[in-house]
Design a protein around this motif. Structure first.
Motif, PDB file in Angstrom:
ATOM      1  N   GLY A  61       0.784  -1.266  -0.113  1.00  0.00           N
ATOM      2  CA  GLY A  61       0.012   0.116  -0.164  1.00  0.00           C
ATOM      3  C   GLY A  61       0.712   1.393   0.159  1.00  0.00           C
ATOM      4  N   GLY A  62       0.154   2.376  -0.129  1.00  0.00           N
ATOM      5  CA  GLY A  62       1.086   3.715   0.273  1.00  0.00           C
ATOM      6  C   GLY A  62       1.546   3.971   1.485  1.00  0.00           C
ATOM      7  N   SER A  63       1.996   5.038   1.663  1.00  0.00           N
ATOM      8  CA  SER A  63       2.672   5.618   2.932  1.00  0.00           C
ATOM      9  C   SER A  63       2.185   7.037   3.153  1.00  0.00           C
ATOM     10  N   SER A  64       2.141   7.288   4.304  1.00  0.00           N
ATOM     11  CA  SER A  64       1.363   8.701   4.859  1.00  0.00           C
ATOM     12  C   SER A  64       2.247   9.200   5.983  1.00  0.00           C
ATOM     13  N   TRP A  65       2.328  10.434   6.034  1.00  0.00           N
ATOM     14  CA  TRP A  65       3.430  11.033   7.199  1.00  0.00           C
ATOM     15  C   TRP A  65       2.488  10.947   8.459  1.00  0.00           C
ATOM     16  N   VAL A  66       3.122  10.348   9.506  1.00  0.00           N
ATOM     17  CA  VAL A  66       2.302  10.393  10.755  1.00  0.00           C
ATOM     18  C   VAL A  66       3.285  11.050  12.064  1.00  0.00           C
ATOM     19  N   GLY A  67       4.467  11.486  11.669  1.00  0.00           N
ATOM     20  CA  GLY A  67       5.111  11.813  12.568  1.00  0.00           C
ATOM     21  C   GLY A  67       5.611  10.799  13.785  1.00  0.00           C
ATOM     22  N   PHE A  68       5.292  11.347  14.850  1.00  0.00           N
ATOM     23  CA  PHE A  68       5.615  10.400  16.042  1.00  0.00           C
ATOM     24  C   PHE A  68       4.684   9.674  16.497  1.00  0.00           C
ATOM     25  N   ALA A  69       3.573   9.534  15.628  1.00  0.00           N
ATOM     26  CA  ALA A  69       2.190   8.675  16.256  1.00  0.00           C
ATOM     27  C   ALA A  69       2.525   7.325  16.433  1.00  0.00           C
ATOM     28  N   ASN A  70       3.632   6.729  15.401  1.00  0.00           N
ATOM     29  CA  ASN A  70       3.958   5.246  15.580  1.00  0.00           C
ATOM     30  C   ASN A  70       4.510   5.140  17.255  1.00  0.00           C
ATOM     31  N   TYR A  71       5.587   5.958  17.557  1.00  0.00           N
ATOM     32  CA  TYR A  71       5.972   5.938  18.762  1.00  0.00           C
ATOM     33  C   TYR A  71       5.128   6.124  19.938  1.00  0.00           C
ATOM     34  N   ALA A  72       4.261   7.124  19.735  1.00  0.00           N
ATOM     35  CA  ALA A  72       3.106   7.188  20.826  1.00  0.00           C
ATOM     36  C   ALA A  72       2.302   5.989  20.958  1.00  0.00           C
ATOM     37  N   LYS A  73       1.965   5.334  19.783  1.00  0.00           N
ATOM     38  CA  LYS A  73       0.967   4.141  20.049  1.00  0.00           C
ATOM     39  C   LYS A  73       1.820   2.928  20.552  1.00  0.00           C
ATOM     40  N   LEU A  74       3.232   2.980  20.710  1.00  0.00           N
ATOM     41  CA  LEU A  74       4.138   2.199  21.262  1.00  0.00           C
ATOM     42  C   LEU A  74       3.742   2.278  22.947  1.00  0.00           C
ATOM     43  N   VAL A  75       3.915   3.537  23.457  1.00  0.00           N
ATOM     44  CA  VAL A  75       3.930   3.975  24.619  1.00  0.00           C
ATOM     45  C   VAL A  75       2.478   3.400  25.341  1.00  0.00           C
ATOM     46  N   SER A  76       1.388   3.246  24.458  1.00  0.00           N
ATOM     47  CA  SER A  76       0.314   2.639  25.100  1.00  0.00           C
ATOM     48  C   SER A  76      -0.306   1.400  24.533  1.00  0.00           C
ATOM     49  N   ASP A  77       0.787   0.579  23.731  1.00  0.00           N
ATOM     50  CA  ASP A  77       0.536  -0.735  23.516  1.00  0.00           C
ATOM     51  C   ASP A  77       0.896  -1.693  24.446  1.00  0.00           C
ATOM     52  N   GLU A  78       0.152  -2.546  25.194  1.00  0.00           N
ATOM     53  CA  GLU A  78       0.417  -3.110  26.506  1.00  0.00           C
ATOM     54  C   GLU A  78       1.088  -4.423  25.921  1.00  0.00           C
ATOM     55  N   ARG A  79       0.663  -4.791  24.693  1.00  0.00           N
ATOM     56  CA  ARG A  79       1.283  -6.041  23.998  1.00  0.00           C
ATOM     57  C   ARG A  79       2.975  -5.816  23.967  1.00  0.00           C
ATOM     58  N   PHE A  80       3.287  -4.595  23.361  1.00  0.00           N
ATOM     59  CA  PHE A  80       4.608  -4.390  23.268  1.00  0.00           C
ATOM     60  C   PHE A  80       5.293  -4.132  24.408  1.00  0.00           C
ATOM     61  N   LEU A  81       4.688  -3.468  25.512  1.00  0.00           N
ATOM     62  CA  LEU A  81       5.269  -3.225  26.821  1.00  0.00           C
ATOM     63  C   LEU A  81       5.520  -4.435  27.504  1.00  0.00           C
ATOM     64  N   LEU A  82       4.647  -5.625  27.388  1.00  0.00           N
ATOM     65  CA  LEU A  82       4.868  -6.562  27.833  1.00  0.00           C
ATOM     66  C   LEU A  82       5.909  -7.565  27.122  1.00  0.00           C
ATOM     67  N   SER A  83       6.144  -7.307  25.832  1.00  0.00           N
ATOM     68  CA  SER A  83       7.011  -7.981  25.246  1.00  0.00           C
ATOM     69  C   SER A  83       8.546  -7.395  25.686  1.00  0.00           C
ATOM     70  N   ILE A  84       8.546  -6.275  25.984  1.00  0.00           N
ATOM     71  CA  ILE A  84       9.904  -5.600  26.805  1.00  0.00           C
ATOM     72  C   ILE A  84      10.254  -6.340  28.123  1.00  0.00           C
ATOM     73  N   VAL A  85       9.306  -6.512  29.031  1.00  0.00           N
ATOM     74  CA  VAL A  85       9.173  -7.256  30.304  1.00  0.00           C
ATOM     75  C   VAL A  85       9.848  -8.628  29.907  1.00  0.00           C
ATOM     76  N   ARG A  86       9.230  -9.211  29.056  1.00  0.00           N
ATOM     77  CA  ARG A  86       9.620 -10.836  28.712  1.00  0.00           C
ATOM     78  C   ARG A  86      10.967 -10.657  28.085  1.00  0.00           C
ATOM     79  N   THR A  87      11.287  -9.734  27.250  1.00  0.00           N
ATOM     80  CA  THR A  87      12.752  -9.801  26.648  1.00  0.00           C
ATOM     81  C   THR A  87      13.779  -9.709  27.770  1.00  0.00           C
ATOM     82  N   LEU A  88      13.525  -8.640  28.615  1.00  0.00           N
ATOM     83  CA  LEU A  88      14.360  -8.426  29.920  1.00  0.00           C
ATOM     84  C   LEU A  88      14.416  -9.544  30.921  1.00  0.00           C
TER      85      LEU A  88
END
Length: 306
Positions: A61-88
């Motif tokens: 598909g195409g691409s569109s500029w979102v700036g820091f939206a992906n990073y902001a989504k990571l902060v609130s993504d519980e699945r990602f945060l738990l993956s960090i805990v599991r990795t550590l």
């Protein structure tokens, strides 16, 4: 005569920088191929990853500029945060246990005993296997009904275990595979360190009446510290980037119980085709690795200077 000598000295002094510039121009063409390879394989991929992390970029598909939206989504993504805990969690166990067992094995194999060479060879055999082959073998051994591990437990009167098929035991079980696979590497590093230690301090300690534990505590450990730090750095890097074994055995399951950052990243990029979001995960993961590397290098410098 003096004026002529001064003129010659000035000309020689002026020609030296000129010669250096000429040499630099001549040898510059030897640097260009290396610079091109570094640009193509390291710099460009990282710049492109940063660019994708700032876009809503989907494969096909195409691409569109979102700036820091992906990073902001990571902060609130519980699945990602738990993956960090599991990795550590996975990294901590996969580093500390091989360090302890590797040190004990190195101390044991450093002593002379019959068939020591054969015993060393057998001990390092797991390290020779590829991670995928190791994962496939252990997957068969972990089978609840047909696996040899549960058969051994039953022979000893111990109830069978679910191993990687239960959320509470999956990470410790994966750590067991990692420990079996990479403890020989730690042993080899520390065994080389033990072989390089001087004999004089031990002879002096023996004359002073030091016990074996005192000699180990006050002589062996301080002298072996640089090798311990090297083994720690290598094991930490290996454990952080562990992917093959985890993916082949569990694919991040059961559920998401063994989903580390690498598994989460792989699924986002190649299962959900969300490359922009996956690129943001790469940047955050790289930042975590750099932070840990700086701490380990600082520790190594402190040990080296002490």
């Amino acid at each position: 005569m003096a004026g002529t000598t001064a003129t010659l000295d000035g000309a020689a002094a002026g020609s030296a920088p000129r010669r250096r510039r000429n040499y630099a121009r001549q040898y510059w063409w030897f640097v260009v191929p290396c610079g091109a390879v570094v640009l193509a394989t390291i710099i460009f991929p990282w710049v492109f990853t940063l660019w994708m992390s700032a876009h809503e970029y989907r494969l096909g598909g195409g691409s569109s500029w979102v700036g820091f939206a992906n990073y902001a989504k990571l902060v609130s993504d519980e699945r990602f945060l738990l993956s960090i805990v599991r990795t550590l969690y996975f990294t901590a166990l996969s580093v500390l246990i091989p360090m302890v067992l590797g040190l004990l094995a190195a101390l044991a194999f450093h002593r002379k005993f019959p068939l020591r060479g054969l015993a060393r060879t057998i001990f390092i055999l797991p390290m020779m296997a590829t991670p995928v082959a190791v994962a496939l073998v252990w997957t068969m051994m972990f089978h609840p009904q047909l696996g040899v591990l549960n058969w051994l437990l039953q022979q000893m009167g111990i109830p069978p275990s679910m191993w990687v098929y239960e959320a509470s035991s999956v990470i410790p079980t994966l750590v067991m595979v990692e420990v079996w696979h990479w403890t020989p590497l730690v042993m080899l590093i520390l065994l080389g360190g033990l072989a390089s230690l001087p004999i004089d301090p031990y002879e002096a300690a023996k004359i002073d009446g030091a016990t074996p534990w005192q000699a180990f505590r006050h002589i062996t450990l301080p002298l072996l510290a640089p090798f311990l730090v090297v083994a720690l750095i290598i094991r930490t890097i290996d454990a952080l980037k562990a992917f093959d074994t985890i993916y082949v055995i569990t694919q991040g399951g059961p559920g998401t119980a063994s989903e580390t950052i690498n598994i989460f990243l792989y699924l986002q990029a190649f299962a959900y085709y969300n490359l922009g979001y996956a690129s943001a995960v790469v940047v955050v993961f790289f930042t975590i690795i750099i932070a840990l590397a700086m701490v380990l290098l600082w520790t190594r410098a402190r040990v080296k200077d002490s």
